[in-house]
Motif scaffolding. Structure first.
Motif, PDB file in Angstrom:
ATOM      1  N   GLY A 189       0.793  -1.232   0.000  1.00 39.15           N
ATOM      2  CA  GLY A 189       0.000   0.000   0.000  1.00 39.15           C
ATOM      3  C   GLY A 189       0.818   1.271   0.000  1.00 39.15           C
ATOM      4  O   GLY A 189       0.256   2.365   0.061  1.00 39.15           O
ATOM      5  N   TYR A 190       2.144   1.148  -0.067  1.00 42.98           N
ATOM      6  CA  TYR A 190       2.989   2.341  -0.102  1.00 42.98           C
ATOM      7  C   TYR A 190       3.141   2.836  -1.540  1.00 42.98           C
ATOM      8  O   TYR A 190       2.966   2.095  -2.500  1.00 42.98           O
ATOM      9  CB  TYR A 190       4.360   2.032   0.502  1.00 42.98           C
ATOM     10  CG  TYR A 190       4.299   1.737   1.980  1.00 42.98           C
ATOM     11  CD1 TYR A 190       4.171   2.770   2.908  1.00 42.98           C
ATOM     12  CD2 TYR A 190       4.361   0.428   2.458  1.00 42.98           C
ATOM     13  CE1 TYR A 190       4.099   2.500   4.269  1.00 42.98           C
ATOM     14  CE2 TYR A 190       4.292   0.147   3.812  1.00 42.98           C
ATOM     15  CZ  TYR A 190       4.162   1.193   4.714  1.00 42.98           C
ATOM     16  OH  TYR A 190       4.091   0.918   6.058  1.00 42.98           O
ATOM     17  N   ASP A 191       3.502   4.103  -1.661  1.00 46.16           N
ATOM     18  CA  ASP A 191       3.753   4.697  -2.977  1.00 46.16           C
ATOM     19  C   ASP A 191       5.236   4.764  -3.292  1.00 46.16           C
ATOM     20  O   ASP A 191       5.624   4.867  -4.454  1.00 46.16           O
ATOM     21  CB  ASP A 191       3.167   6.114  -3.034  1.00 46.16           C
ATOM     22  CG  ASP A 191       1.665   6.115  -2.823  1.00 46.16           C
ATOM     23  OD1 ASP A 191       0.959   5.400  -3.555  1.00 46.16           O
ATOM     24  OD2 ASP A 191       1.192   6.820  -1.905  1.00 46.16           O
ATOM     25  N   LEU A 192       6.073   4.725  -2.265  1.00 42.76           N
ATOM     26  CA  LEU A 192       7.522   4.788  -2.449  1.00 42.76           C
ATOM     27  C   LEU A 192       8.188   4.008  -1.329  1.00 42.76           C
ATOM     28  O   LEU A 192       7.872   4.221  -0.151  1.00 42.76           O
ATOM     29  CB  LEU A 192       8.001   6.242  -2.438  1.00 42.76           C
ATOM     30  CG  LEU A 192       9.436   6.560  -2.858  1.00 42.76           C
ATOM     31  CD1 LEU A 192       9.557   8.040  -3.227  1.00 42.76           C
ATOM     32  CD2 LEU A 192      10.454   6.263  -1.742  1.00 42.76           C
ATOM     33  N   GLY A 197      11.115  17.333   6.604  1.00 44.55           N
ATOM     34  CA  GLY A 197      10.083  16.714   7.418  1.00 44.55           C
ATOM     35  C   GLY A 197       9.818  15.262   7.081  1.00 44.55           C
ATOM     36  O   GLY A 197       8.882  14.659   7.609  1.00 44.55           O
ATOM     37  N   VAL A 198      10.632  14.671   6.186  1.00 45.55           N
ATOM     38  CA  VAL A 198      10.500  13.261   5.820  1.00 45.55           C
ATOM     39  C   VAL A 198      11.679  12.515   6.448  1.00 45.55           C
ATOM     40  O   VAL A 198      12.813  12.633   5.991  1.00 45.55           O
ATOM     41  CB  VAL A 198      10.497  13.065   4.295  1.00 45.55           C
ATOM     42  CG1 VAL A 198      10.279  11.593   3.947  1.00 45.55           C
ATOM     43  CG2 VAL A 198       9.416  13.924   3.658  1.00 45.55           C
ATOM     44  N   LEU A 211      10.032  15.162  -2.425  1.00 44.87           N
ATOM     45  CA  LEU A 211       9.171  15.657  -3.493  1.00 44.87           C
ATOM     46  C   LEU A 211       7.907  14.821  -3.600  1.00 44.87           C
ATOM     47  O   LEU A 211       6.810  15.351  -3.827  1.00 44.87           O
ATOM     48  CB  LEU A 211       9.937  15.636  -4.822  1.00 44.87           C
ATOM     49  CG  LEU A 211      11.147  16.572  -4.923  1.00 44.87           C
ATOM     50  CD1 LEU A 211      11.881  16.336  -6.230  1.00 44.87           C
ATOM     51  CD2 LEU A 211      10.716  18.030  -4.806  1.00 44.87           C
ATOM     52  N   ALA A 212       8.053  13.498  -3.445  1.00 46.16           N
ATOM     53  CA  ALA A 212       6.880  12.626  -3.489  1.00 46.16           C
ATOM     54  C   ALA A 212       5.963  12.891  -2.297  1.00 46.16           C
ATOM     55  O   ALA A 212       4.735  12.840  -2.418  1.00 46.16           O
ATOM     56  CB  ALA A 212       7.323  11.161  -3.506  1.00 46.16           C
ATOM     57  N   PHE A 213       6.555  13.186  -1.145  1.00 47.59           N
ATOM     58  CA  PHE A 213       5.767  13.498   0.043  1.00 47.59           C
ATOM     59  C   PHE A 213       4.931  14.756  -0.173  1.00 47.59           C
ATOM     60  O   PHE A 213       3.776  14.841   0.265  1.00 47.59           O
ATOM     61  CB  PHE A 213       6.698  13.680   1.245  1.00 47.59           C
ATOM     62  CG  PHE A 213       5.980  13.994   2.527  1.00 47.59           C
ATOM     63  CD1 PHE A 213       5.299  13.011   3.219  1.00 47.59           C
ATOM     64  CD2 PHE A 213       5.985  15.281   3.036  1.00 47.59           C
ATOM     65  CE1 PHE A 213       4.625  13.304   4.405  1.00 47.59           C
ATOM     66  CE2 PHE A 213       5.330  15.587   4.215  1.00 47.59           C
ATOM     67  CZ  PHE A 213       4.643  14.589   4.897  1.00 47.59           C
ATOM     68  N   ARG A 240       2.670   7.976   0.159  1.00 44.05           N
ATOM     69  CA  ARG A 240       2.928   7.225   1.386  1.00 44.05           C
ATOM     70  C   ARG A 240       4.295   6.580   1.245  1.00 44.05           C
ATOM     71  O   ARG A 240       4.541   5.806   0.323  1.00 44.05           O
ATOM     72  CB  ARG A 240       1.841   6.176   1.597  1.00 44.05           C
ATOM     73  CG  ARG A 240       0.486   6.777   1.943  1.00 44.05           C
ATOM     74  CD  ARG A 240      -0.633   5.761   1.926  1.00 44.05           C
ATOM     75  NE  ARG A 240      -0.923   5.300   0.574  1.00 44.05           N
ATOM     76  CZ  ARG A 240      -2.023   4.638   0.229  1.00 44.05           C
ATOM     77  NH1 ARG A 240      -2.933   4.365   1.142  1.00 44.05           N
ATOM     78  NH2 ARG A 240      -2.216   4.257  -1.016  1.00 44.05           N
ATOM     79  N   ILE A 241       5.190   6.888   2.191  1.00 45.33           N
ATOM     80  CA  ILE A 241       6.597   6.535   2.062  1.00 45.33           C
ATOM     81  C   ILE A 241       7.047   5.668   3.232  1.00 45.33           C
ATOM     82  O   ILE A 241       6.645   5.893   4.375  1.00 45.33           O
ATOM     83  CB  ILE A 241       7.462   7.812   2.005  1.00 45.33           C
ATOM     84  CG1 ILE A 241       7.042   8.668   0.810  1.00 45.33           C
ATOM     85  CG2 ILE A 241       8.944   7.477   1.924  1.00 45.33           C
ATOM     86  CD1 ILE A 241       7.658  10.049   0.813  1.00 45.33           C
ATOM     87  N   THR A 242       7.891   4.694   2.936  1.00 46.76           N
ATOM     88  CA  THR A 242       8.534   3.894   3.970  1.00 46.76           C
ATOM     89  C   THR A 242       9.945   3.558   3.501  1.00 46.76           C
ATOM     90  O   THR A 242      10.329   3.874   2.373  1.00 46.76           O
ATOM     91  CB  THR A 242       7.739   2.605   4.258  1.00 46.76           C
ATOM     92  OG1 THR A 242       8.290   1.968   5.410  1.00 46.76           O
ATOM     93  CG2 THR A 242       7.809   1.645   3.075  1.00 46.76           C
ATOM     94  N   GLU A 243      10.728   2.969   4.375  1.00 45.72           N
ATOM     95  CA  GLU A 243      12.068   2.544   3.998  1.00 45.72           C
ATOM     96  C   GLU A 243      12.343   1.164   4.575  1.00 45.72           C
ATOM     97  O   GLU A 243      11.674   0.715   5.513  1.00 45.72           O
ATOM     98  CB  GLU A 243      13.127   3.538   4.482  1.00 45.72           C
ATOM     99  CG  GLU A 243      13.293   3.614   5.986  1.00 45.72           C
ATOM    100  CD  GLU A 243      14.393   4.582   6.416  1.00 45.72           C
ATOM    101  OE1 GLU A 243      15.260   4.906   5.593  1.00 45.72           O
ATOM    102  OE2 GLU A 243      14.383   4.985   7.595  1.00 45.72           O
ATOM    103  N   MET A 244      13.333   0.480   4.020  1.00 48.55           N
ATOM    104  CA  MET A 244      13.703  -0.837   4.502  1.00 48.55           C
ATOM    105  C   MET A 244      15.190  -1.052   4.265  1.00 48.55           C
ATOM    106  O   MET A 244      15.758  -0.536   3.294  1.00 48.55           O
ATOM    107  CB  MET A 244      12.882  -1.922   3.799  1.00 48.55           C
ATOM    108  CG  MET A 244      13.036  -1.986   2.304  1.00 48.55           C
ATOM    109  SD  MET A 244      11.961  -3.234   1.543  1.00 48.55           S
ATOM    110  CE  MET A 244      12.615  -4.711   2.295  1.00 48.55           C
TER     111      MET A 244
END
Length: 337
Positions: free
Chosen positions: A131-134, A165-166, A199-201, A206-210
């Protein structure tokens, strides 16, 4: 059997060719030695995912024969497309070119130096499907020089996260997965490729990292050093302005202008009272010069705000670019498209 030769661009810009599930975009600059192993590793991973795919290698004006090797590899790998730029424009431009020609519903980016591991691509895509966008890679165990790479990177990540802020640990990691609609909303300039999450934010992603695997460089040397620090700082301020004031520039310029004019007027009134009530000479007082400078600066800032508002409106209206993004429309009578 070697596939027949393919043109450098195997599809028109009009999008007449059917899309694919995954596009992998790889900016390349003087990576002659690493290219065969890189393309082979990406193709092996994507073949195992059982989804349609393409690999877009964007040669950014290489001078070591990388473009010729990329041409040769397109005949060995039917899913490889070579986009050859006329000269070296920089990593941001190379990524923008790859995004333009990408046909996949999911777009994955990684570096061409074999430090990013293509084996991480399925994990990023699976996370995107949650469900994330990035999904941004995090080189948790980074294999680079501590003094020249790791420490400056940590400082930069801390600054960028604070300003934009990201909160991500690793803005500089090129290994990322995007939904296609996200990258198609973004226009890249300068060194903005490292600010893609921010920029995507701004566009509501919706952003996450791994954590991802990071290997030591096998061939050549890094093409990017500390010399780009100032450019990154300038682009960071640009992103901050876009995040805060893109659709309302008058709020920042107008506020500063009014504050400056108010301070100039207040000093002018004070000096007027000193002149006429206390009968003191004010012609040689630094406060008089300061009052005039503040008043003129305030008028200029306010004028900049008005001009910025006009430019902003021209930017959005000329491109028919809305100031909002719709994620989905739900309901039995919801319109299509």
């Amino acid at each position: 059997m070697t596939p027949a030769a393919r043109p450098i661009l195997a599809f028109p810009e009009s999008g007449a060719v059917a899309p694919v599930a995954i596009s992998v975009v790889v900016p390349i600059y003087n990576e002659y030695e690493s290219l065969p192993a890189l393309v082979a590793a990406i193709a092996q991973v994507l073949d195992g995912m059982e989804r349609t795919y393409e690999i877009i290698g964007v040669d950014d004006g290489s001078t070591d024969g990388s473009s010729d090797r990329l041409r040769e590899l397109t005949q060995q790998y039917p899913h490889l497309v070579a986009v050859l730029l006329r000269r070296n424009y920089g990593q941001t431009a190379a990524m923008a070119a790859g995004f333009k020609y990408a046909r996949g519903g999911t777009v994955v980016t990684l570096d061409g130096d074999l430090q990013n591991d293509p084996a991480d691509i399925p994990r990023l895509v699976d996370r995107l499907d949650e469900g994330y966008d990035l999904v941004s890679g995090w080189r948790k165990d980074r294999q680079d020089n501590t003094l020249t790479r790791l420490i400056p990177s940590k400082i930069a990540n801390w600054l960028i996260a604070g300003v934009t802020g990201v909160a991500l640990h690793d803005y500089g990691c090129s290994l990322k997965a995007y939904r296609a609609e996200v990258i198609h909303d973004l226009n890249l300039y300068g060194e903005l490729h490292r600010f893609l999450p921010a920029l995507a934010f701004i566009e509501g992603a919706r952003i996450t990292e791994m954590p991802v695997t990071h290997h030591a460089r096998r061939f050549g040397t890094s093409k990017y050093g500390l010399g780009r620090t100032l450019r990154v700082v300038m682009d960071m301020l640009t992103v901050y302005f876009m995040k805060k004031f893109l659709t309302r520039p008058m709020h920042i310029f107008g506020s500063l202008g009014l504050a400056s004019m108010a301070a100039g007027i207040a000093l002018g009134l004070y000096l007027t009272l000193v002149k006429f009530l206390a009968d003191q000479d004010i012609g040689d007082r630094p406060l008089l010069v300061l009052a005039v400078v503040l008043l003129l600066a305030g008028i200029q800032l306010f004028s900049f705000g008005l001009l910025a508002e006009l430019l902003m409106r021209t930017y959005h209206e000329s491109q028919q670019r809305p100031i909002y993004r719709v994620r989905e429309i739900v309901g039995p009578a919801a319109p299509e498209g």
